[in-house]
Write an enzyme that holds these catalytic residues in place. Sequence first.
Site: not given
Ligand code: ATP
Ligand code: MG
Length: 342
Positions: A118, A201, A204
């Site tokens: 990040k 991955k 968001k």
């Molecule tokens: P950001 O990019 O802001 O970190 P994010 O998409 O990683 O957002 P988080 O809110 O950080 O989402 O994570 C929420 C939950 O979703 C966590 O349990 C994380 O492990 C899971 N998660 C996030 N991205 C993935 C993915 N691509 N596949 C499976 N699980 C995910």
């Molecule tokens: Mg995340």
Amino acid sequence: MTETQFTPRVFSGAQPSGNLHLGNYLGALRNWVGMQGADYETIYCMVDLHAITVWQDPSELRKATRELCAGYIASGLDPDKSILFNQSQVPEHAQLAWIFNCVARMGWMQRMTQFKDKAGKNAQNASLGLFAYPALMAADILIYHATHVPVGDDQKQHLELTRDIATKFNHDFGVDFFPLTEPVIQGVAARVMSLRDGSKKMSKSDPSDMSRINMTDDADTISKKIRKAKTDPEALPSETDGLEDRPEARNLVNIYAALSDQSAEQVLAEVGGKQFGEFKPMLADLAVSKLSPISTEMARLMGEEAEIDRILARGAEKARAIATPILQQTYEIVGMVGAKQV
Ligand code: ATP
Ligand code: MG
């Protein structure tokens, strides 16, 4: 020292840092719903303090927090069965995080890959909060003495750090106070990849909206994103061995498997030999049929802002009832005058 038996308790959370996406749903939310209503308490948080480790526009943050709550409920979390709240409203998270900042070592934090990903090339310009993020995450979990944390695969390292912090705290103070929390990382979709790059991955915070399927996307948008998803020119194999070195193909097969409650092997037995031109519309139809009831319910709930705020306030009250005594006991163990036995 005798081994304390901790009551099974589940905690997890997601950041109101943008749109909930398919990875969040398949890797996390769906499993949270599965753990609800069993013999233990389930606590699911909207982690707004984590979201602000990178810049969030205040009005967007407010909207994203309510939308996240709507997404939790629309996915099947029930405010009568689970405690749902936003992190900032339970100040004990940040208070315990400070104690953990003093337990965790710089060397541990410097190994965290999420910070490196990040912060990118300009780590000197990242916020101190982004660096300290995993200590706050440990506090989120341990302020409830949570024993199980269902998360996506990307959070495995942070869960290991949580155990390291608990172990060091217990050791330094000669107590058996914090449990060694177990990560629960389940299923073929524990790591859903970006639709644009099979080595990253789905996130968001990815600047490209085409990289992810948002829970709020309509049927046309979902179909378009899947149609444009990066793939290779080969047909699908009939066995999973054939997906090696084909990360984009593997990702789409895994998504199909997760959405249809099958293994990747079962999916390939059905679609092996097909070209992506045939497989992608099948995947799009499946994704639309699974996601549209959730997005419709989310949109309805977003029209009931006062109800969402009531749910969050009630959840925060219930969460504090668990967190307050644990923080006070922590202060007592650490040696702070005035710690109350509650
Ligand atoms: P950001 O990019 O802001 O970190 P994010 O998409 O990683 O957002 P988080 O809110 O950080 O989402 O994570 C929420 C939950 O979703 C966590 O349990 C994380 O492990 C899971 N998660 C996030 N991205 C993935 C993915 N691509 N596949 C499976 N699980 C995910
Ligand atoms: Mg995340």
